[in-house]
Design an enzyme around this catalytic site. Structure first.
Site, PDB file in Angstrom:
ATOM      1  CE  LYS A   1      70.294  93.028  56.548  1.00  0.00           C
ATOM      2  NZ  LYS A   1      70.342  93.358  57.983  1.00  0.00           N
TER       3      LYS A   1
HETATM    4  P1  NAD Z   1      75.053 103.187  57.449  1.00  0.00           P
HETATM    5  O1  NAD Z   1      74.913 103.136  55.987  1.00  0.00           O
HETATM    6  O2  NAD Z   1      74.267 104.179  58.221  1.00  0.00           O
HETATM    7  O3  NAD Z   1      76.597 103.406  57.820  1.00  0.00           O
HETATM    8  C1  NAD Z   1      77.617 102.607  57.320  1.00  0.00           C
HETATM    9  C2  NAD Z   1      78.940 103.267  57.654  1.00  0.00           C
HETATM   10  O4  NAD Z   1      80.010 102.435  57.205  1.00  0.00           O
HETATM   11  C3  NAD Z   1      79.128 104.617  56.938  1.00  0.00           C
HETATM   12  O5  NAD Z   1      79.739 105.528  57.837  1.00  0.00           O
HETATM   13  C4  NAD Z   1      80.082 104.272  55.803  1.00  0.00           C
HETATM   14  O6  NAD Z   1      80.850 105.387  55.379  1.00  0.00           O
HETATM   15  C5  NAD Z   1      80.929 103.222  56.492  1.00  0.00           C
HETATM   16  N1  NAD Z   1      81.694 102.395  55.574  1.00  0.00           N
HETATM   17  C6  NAD Z   1      81.313 101.811  54.417  1.00  0.00           C
HETATM   18  N2  NAD Z   1      82.341 101.159  53.857  1.00  0.00           N
HETATM   19  C7  NAD Z   1      83.394 101.337  54.694  1.00  0.00           C
HETATM   20  C8  NAD Z   1      84.752 100.915  54.672  1.00  0.00           C
HETATM   21  N3  NAD Z   1      85.215 100.186  53.666  1.00  0.00           N
HETATM   22  N4  NAD Z   1      85.542 101.281  55.710  1.00  0.00           N
HETATM   23  C9  NAD Z   1      85.088 102.028  56.730  1.00  0.00           C
HETATM   24  N5  NAD Z   1      83.816 102.452  56.808  1.00  0.00           N
HETATM   25  C10 NAD Z   1      82.987 102.111  55.806  1.00  0.00           C
HETATM   26  O7  NAD Z   1      74.778 101.694  57.962  1.00  0.00           O
HETATM   27  P2  NAD Z   1      74.366 101.226  59.427  1.00  0.00           P
HETATM   28  O8  NAD Z   1      72.897 101.140  59.481  1.00  0.00           O
HETATM   29  O9  NAD Z   1      75.109 102.013  60.433  1.00  0.00           O
HETATM   30  O10 NAD Z   1      74.899  99.719  59.413  1.00  0.00           O
HETATM   31  C11 NAD Z   1      76.236  99.405  59.754  1.00  0.00           C
HETATM   32  C12 NAD Z   1      76.336  97.936  60.100  1.00  0.00           C
HETATM   33  O11 NAD Z   1      75.470  97.639  61.195  1.00  0.00           O
HETATM   34  C13 NAD Z   1      75.949  96.979  58.979  1.00  0.00           C
HETATM   35  O12 NAD Z   1      76.762  95.821  59.047  1.00  0.00           O
HETATM   36  C14 NAD Z   1      74.515  96.635  59.318  1.00  0.00           C
HETATM   37  O13 NAD Z   1      74.112  95.403  58.762  1.00  0.00           O
HETATM   38  C15 NAD Z   1      74.611  96.575  60.827  1.00  0.00           C
HETATM   39  N6  NAD Z   1      73.318  96.721  61.497  1.00  0.00           N
HETATM   40  C16 NAD Z   1      72.563  97.847  61.304  1.00  0.00           C
HETATM   41  C17 NAD Z   1      71.356  97.979  61.979  1.00  0.00           C
HETATM   42  C18 NAD Z   1      70.510  99.232  61.898  1.00  0.00           C
HETATM   43  O14 NAD Z   1      69.533  99.344  62.635  1.00  0.00           O
HETATM   44  N7  NAD Z   1      70.841 100.194  61.049  1.00  0.00           N
HETATM   45  C19 NAD Z   1      70.902  96.945  62.808  1.00  0.00           C
HETATM   46  C20 NAD Z   1      71.705  95.815  62.986  1.00  0.00           C
HETATM   47  C21 NAD Z   1      72.915  95.723  62.321  1.00  0.00           C
END
Ligand code: NAD
Length: 367
Positions: A102
């Site tokens: 990561k």
């Molecule tokens: P992203 O940046 O596209 O979206 C994150 C979202 O969380 C945004 O809408 C943001 O406004 C919101 N956010 C941030 N702080 C917040 C808060 N305090 N309260 C409410 N909402 C809040 O990120 P993503 O890719 O969607 O990732 C989200 C989660 O999923 C993370 O934990 C990431 O590690 C996990 N994840 C992502 C992937 C992927 O393929 N993108 C894969 C596995 C896991």
């Protein structure tokens, strides 16, 4: 609880259940390599600003290390370490030949212009290019990063090593990305939810859902639940939260957010207190943003019957204990959000080092 302490505690419990040798347990808790780099860039106004970037390579026993790159102000070494560890367990659960890694930069991407983000990504890549690679460590998007970020990494890495499209996944289609990769994590979350609910004789269309986070993962999960007839009754992002007990029209909400940059004041719902969202009455709660959001302070107030961990480590171990005593069923992150890395794997194998696409796989119509 600190993210690393939490994930390590979960791993120790699992190791005990598996009867894992103490030496193997210890060796699996220590990462293969931790990288910390200083990234200084000129801002658009000519001033200089410095950020700290991290890459933690946790384990490569099963294959090249794999994991996202996060841009977020809370990125720190323990958090990145915890997330790298989770990637090792996740790729093993999904049974794909990868290890875990990561990375991240402690920054607030919303406050940086596109050109500042590009400079930062390129400087970070310059600092780590000799430690990542198609067969060693393959980054992907995570919070605050996207296909564009991967394109910059690929371009910068290729200056040193020649055109290497398989050095990142989650890249734009034109550069060798997979159709459907962007939706894959959210789609996997929904497949996992359907499988979990089926075990209890339930289905998405009869239930209510609350989703924290409306970025890549949260918005795709919401969209697919809505398409299946499930009622998404509350969602939040960094700008705030909204609710509608009759179900939010997610298609309209996505358009509204694209136009305004916010969820607030959407005509198809009412603004609500974001702190109330996680304890809002619903059948299924899907945290899709930050880690540690369910903790000993709020776990006893959670009303959902099921929690699907779309985010990484949203439930800390103290909350886990409280929720399991309450009878809440939790689908863990290393299974629930493994759809992204699974499609990343197919993206990676369809492209050779020389950039020739072998067999493009279209995951966009995977339903
Ligand atoms: P992203 O940046 O596209 O979206 C994150 C979202 O969380 C945004 O809408 C943001 O406004 C919101 N956010 C941030 N702080 C917040 C808060 N305090 N309260 C409410 N909402 C809040 O990120 P993503 O890719 O969607 O990732 C989200 C989660 O999923 C993370 O934990 C990431 O590690 C996990 N994840 C992502 C992937 C992927 O393929 N993108 C894969 C596995 C896991």
């Amino acid at each position: 609880m600190n993210a690393l302490a939490a994930t390590s505690r979960n791993f120790r419990n699992a190791a005990r259940i598996l009867g894992l040798d103490a030496k193997i347990e210890k060796s699996l808790l220590i990462p293969f390599r931790e990288i910390k780099v200083e990234c200084t860039i000129p801002k658009d106004d000519g001033s200089l600003v410095s950020y700290v970037g991290f890459r933690v390579q946790h384990d490569n026993a099963r294959g090249p290390m794999k994991g996202g790159i996060r841009y977020h102000p809370e990125v720190d070494p323990d958090e990145v370490n915890a997330l790298a560890q989770l990637m090792t367990w996740k790729t093993a659960v999904a049974d794909i030949p990868y290890g875990g890694a990561k990375g991240g930069i402690g920054c607030t991407p919303r406050e940086l212009s596109k050109s500042e983000l590009e400079r930062l990504t390129r400087v970070f890549t310059q600092k780590i290019h000799d430690l990542i690679g198609t067969h060693t460590d393959v980054p992907a998007p995570d919070m605050g990063t996207n296909a564009q970020t991967m394109a910059w990494i690929l371009d910068e890495y290729s200056k040193f090593h020649g055109h290497s499209p398989a050095v990142v996944t989650g890249k734009p289609i034109d550069l060798g990305g997979s159709l459907g990769r962007e939706a894959a994590t959210g789609r996997g979350v929904v497949f996992g939810t359907e499988a979990l609910l089926a075990e209890y004789g339930k289905s998405v269309k009869d239930l209510t859902f609350v989703i924290q986070g409306f970025g890549n993962v949260g918005s795709w999960a919401a969209r697919l639940i809505h398409e299946r007839g499930g009622k998404v009754i509350a969602v939040s992002d960094i700008t705030g939260a909204i609710k509608n007990p009759n179900g939010i029209d997610i298609t309209e909400l996505i358009k509204y957010k694209e136009n305004t940059g916010s969820l607030l004041n959407f005509s198809g719902g009412d603004n609500m207190d974001p702190n109330e969202l996680l304890v809002h009455e619903c059948d299924v709660l899907i945290p899709s943003a930050l880690g540690g959001v369910l903790n000993r302070e709020n776990a006893s107030s959670v009303k959902a019957k099921f929690i699907v961990e779309a985010a990484n480590h949203p439930t800390d171990p103290e909350a886990d204990e409280i929720l399991s005593k309450k009878g809440v069923i939790i689908l863990p992150d290393i299974y629930a959000n493994a759809g992204g890395v699974t499609v990343s794997y197919f993206e990676w194998v369809q492209v050779t080092d020389r950039g020739k696409t072998l067999s493009p796989i279209d995951f966009s119509e995977f339903d």
